[in-house]
Design a protein around this motif. Structure first.
Motif, PDB file in Angstrom:
ATOM      1  N   ARG A 231      14.360   3.531   0.535  1.00 17.05           N
ATOM      2  CA  ARG A 231      15.813   3.594   0.457  1.00 17.05           C
ATOM      3  C   ARG A 231      16.229   4.170  -0.896  1.00 17.05           C
ATOM      4  O   ARG A 231      15.544   3.995  -1.895  1.00 17.05           O
ATOM      5  CB  ARG A 231      16.401   2.190   0.618  1.00 17.05           C
ATOM      6  N   SER A 232      17.354   4.862  -0.897  1.00 16.42           N
ATOM      7  CA  SER A 232      17.878   5.406  -2.141  1.00 16.42           C
ATOM      8  C   SER A 232      18.762   4.359  -2.815  1.00 16.42           C
ATOM      9  O   SER A 232      19.712   3.862  -2.218  1.00 16.42           O
ATOM     10  CB  SER A 232      18.689   6.675  -1.853  1.00 16.42           C
ATOM     11  N   TYR A 233      18.421   4.008  -4.038  1.00 13.99           N
ATOM     12  CA  TYR A 233      19.152   2.989  -4.780  1.00 13.99           C
ATOM     13  C   TYR A 233      19.881   3.611  -5.963  1.00 13.99           C
ATOM     14  O   TYR A 233      19.407   4.573  -6.558  1.00 13.99           O
ATOM     15  CB  TYR A 233      18.194   1.939  -5.347  1.00 13.99           C
ATOM     16  N   GLN A 234      21.024   3.034  -6.315  1.00 11.49           N
ATOM     17  CA  GLN A 234      21.650   3.360  -7.586  1.00 11.49           C
ATOM     18  C   GLN A 234      21.266   2.257  -8.571  1.00 11.49           C
ATOM     19  O   GLN A 234      21.611   1.089  -8.378  1.00 11.49           O
ATOM     20  CB  GLN A 234      23.173   3.443  -7.468  1.00 11.49           C
ATOM     21  N   LYS A 235      20.516   2.628  -9.589  1.00  9.79           N
ATOM     22  CA  LYS A 235      20.046   1.641 -10.555  1.00  9.79           C
ATOM     23  C   LYS A 235      21.185   1.244 -11.488  1.00  9.79           C
ATOM     24  O   LYS A 235      21.905   2.092 -12.002  1.00  9.79           O
ATOM     25  CB  LYS A 235      18.866   2.207 -11.346  1.00  9.79           C
ATOM     26  N   ILE A 236      21.322  -0.059 -11.713  1.00  6.85           N
ATOM     27  CA  ILE A 236      22.394  -0.578 -12.563  1.00  6.85           C
ATOM     28  C   ILE A 236      21.810  -1.237 -13.817  1.00  6.85           C
ATOM     29  O   ILE A 236      22.066  -0.814 -14.934  1.00  6.85           O
ATOM     30  CB  ILE A 236      23.278  -1.588 -11.803  1.00  6.85           C
ATOM     31  N   GLY A 237      21.044  -2.306 -13.636  1.00 10.31           N
ATOM     32  CA  GLY A 237      20.395  -2.961 -14.768  1.00 10.31           C
ATOM     33  C   GLY A 237      21.348  -3.647 -15.724  1.00 10.31           C
ATOM     34  O   GLY A 237      21.142  -3.619 -16.941  1.00 10.31           O
ATOM     35  N   GLU A 238      22.382  -4.288 -15.198  1.00 17.62           N
ATOM     36  CA  GLU A 238      23.393  -4.932 -16.053  1.00 17.62           C
ATOM     37  C   GLU A 238      23.365  -6.451 -15.891  1.00 17.62           C
ATOM     38  O   GLU A 238      23.433  -6.971 -14.778  1.00 17.62           O
ATOM     39  CB  GLU A 238      24.786  -4.395 -15.710  1.00 17.62           C
ATOM     40  N   TYR A 389       1.160  11.773  -2.656  1.00 14.08           N
ATOM     41  CA  TYR A 389       2.417  12.505  -2.767  1.00 14.08           C
ATOM     42  C   TYR A 389       3.539  11.481  -2.637  1.00 14.08           C
ATOM     43  O   TYR A 389       3.665  10.811  -1.612  1.00 14.08           O
ATOM     44  CB  TYR A 389       2.543  13.575  -1.680  1.00 14.08           C
ATOM     45  N   VAL A 390       4.339  11.351  -3.687  1.00 15.23           N
ATOM     46  CA  VAL A 390       5.382  10.326  -3.744  1.00 15.23           C
ATOM     47  C   VAL A 390       6.752  10.995  -3.746  1.00 15.23           C
ATOM     48  O   VAL A 390       6.972  11.958  -4.492  1.00 15.23           O
ATOM     49  CB  VAL A 390       5.218   9.453  -5.011  1.00 15.23           C
ATOM     50  N   TYR A 391       7.646  10.465  -2.926  1.00 17.66           N
ATOM     51  CA  TYR A 391       8.991  11.046  -2.894  1.00 17.66           C
ATOM     52  C   TYR A 391       9.772  10.608  -4.124  1.00 17.66           C
ATOM     53  O   TYR A 391       9.939   9.416  -4.387  1.00 17.66           O
ATOM     54  CB  TYR A 391       9.745  10.632  -1.628  1.00 17.66           C
ATOM     55  N   ASP A 392      10.235  11.590  -4.883  1.00 21.80           N
ATOM     56  CA  ASP A 392      11.034  11.344  -6.081  1.00 21.80           C
ATOM     57  C   ASP A 392      12.505  11.503  -5.703  1.00 21.80           C
ATOM     58  O   ASP A 392      12.962  12.611  -5.401  1.00 21.80           O
ATOM     59  CB  ASP A 392      10.647  12.334  -7.182  1.00 21.80           C
ATOM     60  N   PHE A 393      13.244  10.393  -5.687  1.00 26.47           N
ATOM     61  CA  PHE A 393      14.644  10.428  -5.266  1.00 26.47           C
ATOM     62  C   PHE A 393      15.507  11.246  -6.217  1.00 26.47           C
ATOM     63  O   PHE A 393      16.548  11.768  -5.828  1.00 26.47           O
ATOM     64  CB  PHE A 393      15.195   9.002  -5.153  1.00 26.47           C
ATOM     65  N   ASP A 394      15.102  11.357  -7.468  1.00 23.88           N
ATOM     66  CA  ASP A 394      15.906  12.090  -8.447  1.00 23.88           C
ATOM     67  C   ASP A 394      15.836  13.602  -8.223  1.00 23.88           C
ATOM     68  O   ASP A 394      16.854  14.292  -8.251  1.00 23.88           O
ATOM     69  CB  ASP A 394      15.454  11.749  -9.872  1.00 23.88           C
ATOM     70  N   CYS A 395      14.625  14.122  -8.009  1.00 25.16           N
ATOM     71  CA  CYS A 395      14.500  15.573  -7.809  1.00 25.16           C
ATOM     72  C   CYS A 395      14.430  15.949  -6.333  1.00 25.16           C
ATOM     73  O   CYS A 395      14.330  17.132  -5.996  1.00 25.16           O
ATOM     74  CB  CYS A 395      13.288  16.118  -8.556  1.00 25.16           C
ATOM     75  N   GLU A 396      14.480  14.942  -5.445  1.00 28.59           N
ATOM     76  CA  GLU A 396      14.492  15.153  -3.995  1.00 28.59           C
ATOM     77  C   GLU A 396      13.308  16.008  -3.547  1.00 28.59           C
ATOM     78  O   GLU A 396      13.435  16.937  -2.756  1.00 28.59           O
ATOM     79  CB  GLU A 396      15.820  15.784  -3.551  1.00 28.59           C
ATOM     80  N   GLN A 397      12.146  15.668  -4.075  1.00 24.84           N
ATOM     81  CA  GLN A 397      10.910  16.356  -3.741  1.00 24.84           C
ATOM     82  C   GLN A 397       9.758  15.365  -3.743  1.00 24.84           C
ATOM     83  O   GLN A 397       9.841  14.305  -4.365  1.00 24.84           O
ATOM     84  CB  GLN A 397      10.612  17.448  -4.784  1.00 24.84           C
TER      85      GLN A 397
END
Length: 423
Positions: A231-238, A389-397
């Motif tokens: 799943r695509s997450y928005q990281k917060i860390g607060e 091969y790992v999906y990188d959510f940031d670069c979408e590759q």
């Protein structure tokens, strides 16, 4: 019934030889894959002709064919004959349960190439299980293909789970990682963790490796936790703080999952609300909602919870929180707050504290007498680093990585090497 649905129904009936069946139920649903694409699926439940269906009975009798097809690609996601029983006469059959014939059929059905995009993982009589891969290299998040036959070679189960990316989504590079080149990172992954033994009802202090992916290109780390959750997450860390608690307890409401879709949504490929990014304004509103709920039901916990991530799921926004001072047990405290994305009111929440309380009566771990350095020296030759091969959510590759892992640990109280699977 819409003519486009009728066409898919007839296609399915012919393909799987369902002449002895009738369509009892069908529905459309949608989900969002890791590429943030909305996938529409037609789910059909075919009953054998001889079955009498009682009213208000949603169960599926033996021999029912439950079949899911991707509305857009017309590829089948799953074919399940309930209880492994089929009444099909002229359906999908493999004479002699021939493995090569089964693989060729899978290739035709999926458009995938054996050895390149999926490889055999396990073989049993009448059953093959494959893992997703890319040019023979494992993929994460992982996928699988499974097929089962009855004694007469008739198809009773088929499922395709995973992404199976095209070459265009893979960043090609030569794998150069060795254990020696990442040993300093591997050592950092060795953590002291309390493993529970349900058989002995006791906690054991064990030095074990926390799995992680290391990028082949720059040796940056990619968290195993987020990748495997698909799943695509928005990281917060607060960290969440407040001055005053709220006396009124939180009123839990029923969660209404958005599952079914309309015909028009499916054939116009309307994007699911779950595919929309969480905006800065929405993030701030979610923070306020999370704080308010904590003030109500966790009034003494100011500064004790960290909002780790936000993500959309089933029409809601889920806020995932962790305790700021976690124990070093295998299972960590986790709180999921379900937020209505329109009103930004909390609807419900799930706290895993009741599950963790089952360990309260376990015997405490013995005193640790082994240092991490000593533990590392004992098992460093058992560390593994395998290409993925790992999906990188940031670069979408998909990027080439090495997965650092170890099937063994060291008992911190006596220095014994233990197989983690035996704990």
């Amino acid at each position: 019934m819409d003519r486009r649905i009728t066409e898919l129904v007839n296609l399915t009936k012919t393909k799987f030889g369902l002449d002895n069946y009738f369509l009892q139920r069908h529905s459309l649903r949608r989900n969002v894959n890791i590429f943030n694409e909305t996938i529409y699926t037609l789910s059909m439940e075919w009953f054998p002709n001889h079955v009498t269906v009682p009213e208000d009975d949603d169960s599926n009798p033996e021999g029912t064919a439950v079949i899911d097809i991707n509305v857009t690609t017309r590829k089948y996601e799953s074919v399940i004959f309930v209880m492994g029983k089929t009444y099909v006469n002229n359906g999908v059959t493999f004479a002699g349960l021939d493995r090569n014939d089964m693989i060729k059929w899978i290739e035709r059905e999926t458009g995938l190439t054996y050895g390149k995009q999926f490889q055999l993982h396990k073989e049993e009589e009448g059953r093959l299980l494959f893992n997703e891969c890319m040019d023979g290299i494992a993929v994460s998040p992982s996928g699988s293909i499974e097929i089962k036959l009855d004694n007469e070679g008739r198809l009773t189960f088929f499922s395709v789970l995973g992404q199976f990316p095209s070459k265009e989504m893979v960043k090609a590079e030569k794998y150069t990682l060795t254990f020696e080149s990442v040993e300093h990172l591997a050592k950092e992954q060795l953590k002291l963790v309390e493993f529970p033994s349900f058989e002995q009802e006791k906690l054991f202090p064990v030095y074990a490796v926390e799995e992680v992916y290391v990028a082949n290109e720059n040796t940056s780390l990619i968290s195993f936790e987020f990748i495997e959750d698909v799943r695509s997450y928005q990281k917060i860390g607060e960290t969440i703080h407040w001055d005053e608690p709220v006396d009124k307890p939180f009123d839990r409401k029923e969660v209404h999952w958005l599952e079914e879709a309309t015909v028009e949504q499916a054939f116009t490929l309307e994007p699911s609300p779950d595919s929309f990014p969480i905006t800065k304004v929405e993030k701030e509103k979610c923070l306020l909602t999370v704080r308010e709920l904590l003030r109500q039901d966790y009034p003494k916990d100011t500064g004790k919870w960290i909002l780790k991530t936000l993500h959309r799921e089933n029409g809601y926004i889920n806020a995932i929180l962790r305790m700021s001072n976690q124990t070093n047990r295998v299972f960590k405290r986790k709180l999921v707050i379900i937020i209505d994305p329109k009103s930004f009111q909390a609807v419900n929440y799930v706290d895993n504290k009741p599950m963790l309380e089952m360990f309260d009566h376990f015997s405490p771990p013995e005193e640790v007498t082994i240092t991490r350095e000593e533990a590392y020296e004992k098992i460093k030759d058992k560390f593994e680093i395998n290409p993925y091969y790992v999906y990188d959510f940031d670069c979408e590759q998909y990027v080439l990585c090495g997965k650092i892992d170890c099937e063994y640990g060291v008992n911190g109280s006596n220095g014994e090497i233990v197989a983690l699977g035996d704990l």
